[in-house]
Every structure is written in C-alpha cells, then in structure tokens.
Design a protein around this motif. Sequence first.
Motif, PDB file in Angstrom:
ATOM      1  N   HIS A   1     -18.160   8.228 -10.262  1.00 42.04           N
ATOM      2  CA  HIS A   1     -17.365   9.393 -10.671  1.00 42.04           C
ATOM      3  C   HIS A   1     -18.044  10.159 -11.801  1.00 42.04           C
ATOM      4  CE1 HIS A   1     -13.796  11.847 -11.323  1.00 42.04           C
ATOM      5  NE2 HIS A   1     -13.967  11.625 -12.616  1.00 42.04           N
ATOM      6  N   TYR A   2     -18.633   9.441 -12.724  1.00 41.39           N
ATOM      7  CA  TYR A   2     -19.317  10.099 -13.838  1.00 41.39           C
ATOM      8  C   TYR A   2     -20.397  11.044 -13.307  1.00 41.39           C
ATOM      9  CZ  TYR A   2     -22.095  10.931 -17.973  1.00 41.39           C
ATOM     10  OH  TYR A   2     -22.784  11.546 -18.979  1.00 41.39           O
ATOM     11  N   VAL A   3     -21.205  10.541 -12.381  1.00 43.32           N
ATOM     12  CA  VAL A   3     -22.290  11.352 -11.811  1.00 43.32           C
ATOM     13  C   VAL A   3     -21.715  12.540 -11.030  1.00 43.32           C
ATOM     14  CG1 VAL A   3     -24.218  11.344 -10.181  1.00 43.32           C
ATOM     15  CG2 VAL A   3     -23.877   9.400 -11.718  1.00 43.32           C
TER      16      VAL A   3
ATOM     17  N   VAL B   1     -13.124  10.408  -2.210  1.00 42.14           N
ATOM     18  CA  VAL B   1     -12.322   9.998  -3.360  1.00 42.14           C
ATOM     19  C   VAL B   1     -11.820   8.577  -3.129  1.00 42.14           C
ATOM     20  CG1 VAL B   1     -10.261  10.486  -4.749  1.00 42.14           C
ATOM     21  CG2 VAL B   1     -11.578  12.370  -3.759  1.00 42.14           C
ATOM     22  N   SER B   2     -12.098   7.699  -4.093  1.00 43.00           N
ATOM     23  CA  SER B   2     -11.552   6.344  -4.015  1.00 43.00           C
ATOM     24  C   SER B   2     -10.271   6.298  -4.844  1.00 43.00           C
ATOM     25  CB  SER B   2     -12.561   5.312  -4.516  1.00 43.00           C
ATOM     26  OG  SER B   2     -12.789   5.475  -5.889  1.00 43.00           O
ATOM     27  N   PHE B   3      -9.336   5.516  -4.349  1.00 43.96           N
ATOM     28  CA  PHE B   3      -8.050   5.333  -5.016  1.00 43.96           C
ATOM     29  C   PHE B   3      -7.887   3.853  -5.314  1.00 43.96           C
ATOM     30  CE2 PHE B   3      -7.616   8.944  -2.156  1.00 43.96           C
ATOM     31  CZ  PHE B   3      -7.194   9.921  -3.032  1.00 43.96           C
ATOM     32  N   LEU B   4      -7.725   3.544  -6.579  1.00 45.65           N
ATOM     33  CA  LEU B   4      -7.443   2.180  -7.001  1.00 45.65           C
ATOM     34  C   LEU B   4      -5.997   2.175  -7.463  1.00 45.65           C
ATOM     35  CD1 LEU B   4     -10.722   1.477  -8.976  1.00 45.65           C
ATOM     36  CD2 LEU B   4     -10.232   1.049  -6.573  1.00 45.65           C
ATOM     37  N   SER B   5      -5.192   1.346  -6.808  1.00 50.04           N
ATOM     38  CA  SER B   5      -3.765   1.412  -7.101  1.00 50.04           C
ATOM     39  C   SER B   5      -3.148   0.030  -7.235  1.00 50.04           C
ATOM     40  CB  SER B   5      -3.040   2.205  -6.001  1.00 50.04           C
ATOM     41  OG  SER B   5      -3.265   1.625  -4.737  1.00 50.04           O
ATOM     42  N   ALA B   6      -2.116  -0.003  -8.019  1.00 51.39           N
ATOM     43  CA  ALA B   6      -1.247  -1.171  -8.118  1.00 51.39           C
ATOM     44  C   ALA B   6       0.057  -0.745  -7.465  1.00 51.39           C
ATOM     45  CB  ALA B   6      -1.027  -1.555  -9.576  1.00 51.39           C
ATOM     46  N   VAL B   7       0.440  -1.453  -6.410  1.00 51.11           N
ATOM     47  CA  VAL B   7       1.621  -1.060  -5.634  1.00 51.11           C
ATOM     48  C   VAL B   7       2.512  -2.265  -5.365  1.00 51.11           C
ATOM     49  CG1 VAL B   7       0.440   0.850  -4.483  1.00 51.11           C
ATOM     50  CG2 VAL B   7       0.483  -1.371  -3.393  1.00 51.11           C
ATOM     51  N   ARG B   8       3.760  -1.944  -5.086  1.00 49.89           N
ATOM     52  CA  ARG B   8       4.727  -2.939  -4.632  1.00 49.89           C
ATOM     53  C   ARG B   8       5.278  -2.447  -3.306  1.00 49.89           C
ATOM     54  NH1 ARG B   8       6.363  -5.980  -9.167  1.00 49.89           N
ATOM     55  NH2 ARG B   8       5.783  -5.011 -11.131  1.00 49.89           N
ATOM     56  N   LEU B   9       5.499  -3.362  -2.393  1.00 53.19           N
ATOM     57  CA  LEU B   9       6.167  -2.993  -1.147  1.00 53.19           C
ATOM     58  C   LEU B   9       7.665  -2.936  -1.400  1.00 53.19           C
ATOM     59  CD1 LEU B   9       4.324  -5.249   1.463  1.00 53.19           C
ATOM     60  CD2 LEU B   9       4.093  -2.790   1.142  1.00 53.19           C
ATOM     61  N   GLU B  10       8.333  -1.970  -0.798  1.00 53.88           N
ATOM     62  CA  GLU B  10       9.789  -1.904  -0.933  1.00 53.88           C
ATOM     63  C   GLU B  10      10.431  -3.200  -0.462  1.00 53.88           C
ATOM     64  OE1 GLU B  10      10.919   1.571   1.291  1.00 53.88           O
ATOM     65  OE2 GLU B  10      10.605   2.889  -0.426  1.00 53.88           O
ATOM     66  N   ALA B  11       9.846  -3.848   0.555  1.00 54.63           N
ATOM     67  CA  ALA B  11      10.381  -5.086   1.101  1.00 54.63           C
ATOM     68  C   ALA B  11      10.125  -6.289   0.189  1.00 54.63           C
ATOM     69  CB  ALA B  11       9.788  -5.357   2.487  1.00 54.63           C
ATOM     70  N   GLN B  12       9.138  -6.187  -0.698  1.00 60.25           N
ATOM     71  CA  GLN B  12       8.789  -7.277  -1.620  1.00 60.25           C
ATOM     72  C   GLN B  12       8.503  -6.702  -3.007  1.00 60.25           C
ATOM     73  OE1 GLN B  12       5.359  -8.670   0.551  1.00 60.25           O
ATOM     74  NE2 GLN B  12       6.519 -10.303   1.513  1.00 60.25           N
ATOM     75  N   PRO B  13       9.512  -6.154  -3.671  1.00 58.34           N
ATOM     76  CA  PRO B  13       9.257  -5.445  -4.938  1.00 58.34           C
ATOM     77  C   PRO B  13       8.795  -6.326  -6.083  1.00 58.34           C
ATOM     78  CG  PRO B  13      11.609  -5.600  -4.492  1.00 58.34           C
ATOM     79  CD  PRO B  13      10.911  -6.132  -3.279  1.00 58.34           C
TER      80      PRO B  13
ATOM     81  N   ASP C   1       0.648   2.381 -10.340  1.00 57.44           N
ATOM     82  CA  ASP C   1      -0.459   3.107 -10.957  1.00 57.44           C
ATOM     83  C   ASP C   1      -1.443   3.503  -9.868  1.00 57.44           C
ATOM     84  OD1 ASP C   1      -2.035   4.161 -13.078  1.00 57.44           O
ATOM     85  OD2 ASP C   1      -3.283   2.354 -13.063  1.00 57.44           O
ATOM     86  N   VAL C   2      -1.995   4.703  -9.982  1.00 61.49           N
ATOM     87  CA  VAL C   2      -3.039   5.159  -9.054  1.00 61.49           C
ATOM     88  C   VAL C   2      -4.123   5.837  -9.883  1.00 61.49           C
ATOM     89  CG1 VAL C   2      -3.633   6.655  -7.114  1.00 61.49           C
ATOM     90  CG2 VAL C   2      -1.395   5.550  -7.172  1.00 61.49           C
ATOM     91  N   GLU C   3      -5.343   5.368  -9.704  1.00 55.25           N
ATOM     92  CA  GLU C   3      -6.506   6.001 -10.317  1.00 55.25           C
ATOM     93  C   GLU C   3      -7.323   6.628  -9.197  1.00 55.25           C
ATOM     94  OE1 GLU C   3      -8.649   3.003 -12.491  1.00 55.25           O
ATOM     95  OE2 GLU C   3      -6.830   2.338 -13.523  1.00 55.25           O
ATOM     96  N   ALA C   4      -7.795   7.842  -9.403  1.00 54.92           N
ATOM     97  CA  ALA C   4      -8.594   8.533  -8.390  1.00 54.92           C
ATOM     98  C   ALA C   4      -9.968   8.861  -8.970  1.00 54.92           C
ATOM     99  CB  ALA C   4      -7.894   9.818  -7.953  1.00 54.92           C
ATOM    100  N   TYR C   5     -11.000   8.604  -8.170  1.00 55.36           N
ATOM    101  CA  TYR C   5     -12.373   8.838  -8.589  1.00 55.36           C
ATOM    102  C   TYR C   5     -13.143   9.544  -7.488  1.00 55.36           C
ATOM    103  CZ  TYR C   5     -11.238   5.202 -12.004  1.00 55.36           C
ATOM    104  OH  TYR C   5     -10.652   4.465 -13.002  1.00 55.36           O
ATOM    105  N   VAL C   6     -13.818  10.639  -7.821  1.00 55.65           N
ATOM    106  CA  VAL C   6     -14.725  11.272  -6.870  1.00 55.65           C
ATOM    107  C   VAL C   6     -15.993  10.435  -6.858  1.00 55.65           C
ATOM    108  CG1 VAL C   6     -16.069  13.327  -6.299  1.00 55.65           C
ATOM    109  CG2 VAL C   6     -13.791  13.582  -7.278  1.00 55.65           C
ATOM    110  N   GLU C   7     -16.352   9.921  -5.687  1.00 52.51           N
ATOM    111  CA  GLU C   7     -17.510   9.032  -5.591  1.00 52.51           C
ATOM    112  C   GLU C   7     -18.700   9.660  -4.876  1.00 52.51           C
ATOM    113  OE1 GLU C   7     -16.606   5.171  -4.074  1.00 52.51           O
ATOM    114  OE2 GLU C   7     -15.512   4.638  -5.883  1.00 52.51           O
TER     115      GLU C   7
END
Length: 170
Positions: free
Chosen positions: A19-21, A127-139, A103-109
């Motif tokens: 992303h820096y580059v 664009v890469s997305f690094l995320s921390a997610v929960r499923l509605e079925a398993q919060p 949380d979602v982080e987005a980086y142009v790669e």
Amino acid sequence: MASSVMFWGLRRLKSRVLHYVCSRQWETLYDSYGSRFQDIEDFLSGSKQAYKYMQNELCTADNVGHLKTMVSEKLYEAILLSLDEREEWRMENGGKGGWIFEDVEAYVEQINAPESFEEKASFTADVSFLSAVRLEAQPEEVMFRADGFVFETQWDPEQGIGEWKISSIY
C-alpha cells in the motif's frame, strides 16, 4: 478467507508495504490529474463500503440481481453460478448468514494504470481487505479474514476516472 491471527498479522504487514508503494503512485496521479482523478482516501472509503455490502449480500440475499450494477459481467456470471452454494449457506445459518464487521482495513496493493493518459483506457486497482468479523449465527466468535477485490474503471482524458466496478474477488 478466514485465517489465523498470526497469518493475519503477516498479511497486514505485506499489505501495508504494498500500500505504501501504491499510495505514492496514486498520489502522483492525483497531483497530475486533479479533479479528473480520485483521492485515495475517498477511493478506499468507498471500497470498504462496497466490500461490506457485497459480502453481506452474497451471504444473505435471495436475489442478487441488484448487484449487477456493481460488478463486471464476468463476475456477475460467476455469482450466478454460485447460487446453490449461497443457498446452502443461508440454510445452514438459519437466516442469520450475515456478517457483523468489527473492523475493516483496506489497502491498495496493485495499480494497473493506462500506459497513456491521453486516450481512453482501463484502470484497475487491487484492494485487500483485512477484517475482524462475527457471523450473525455465531456472534461470540471473531473471525479474521483476508479478502480482496479488483476494482476496474475506464479512464477518459476529458472526464477522468469513471465509475468503479468490482471485476474480481479473491
């Protein structure tokens, strides 16, 4: 794709370096073409919104026709081919197949810019997305994901950047 915390940390490091580059290249283009080009922070903000919306729609929507305007024809055909998998997912999760994004982080790669900005041409940004997610079925369970979209638009020397579409998901 769900991954371990260690892999996610290494993936984040790689994404930040790339992303820096790419952000330096993007800023050069923005400085050169001004209002005909999009600010990188604006692009990333829209990319994150598209990512969250697309992921939830792919997991929960009975009908995906409304996604056709967001994606390339080829990707839309692939989405239609995955209807059975998506239906199975919805049934397994009892109508709670959506994601809660912590949380979602987005980086142009990667950027594939036209060789010449003097004529109409395709422009892509991975664009890469690094995320921390929960499923509605398993919060109670947090998953760490590393996903990516290739966004594509057309460059017009007079009008500048066109409307972005998702051309690939990885």
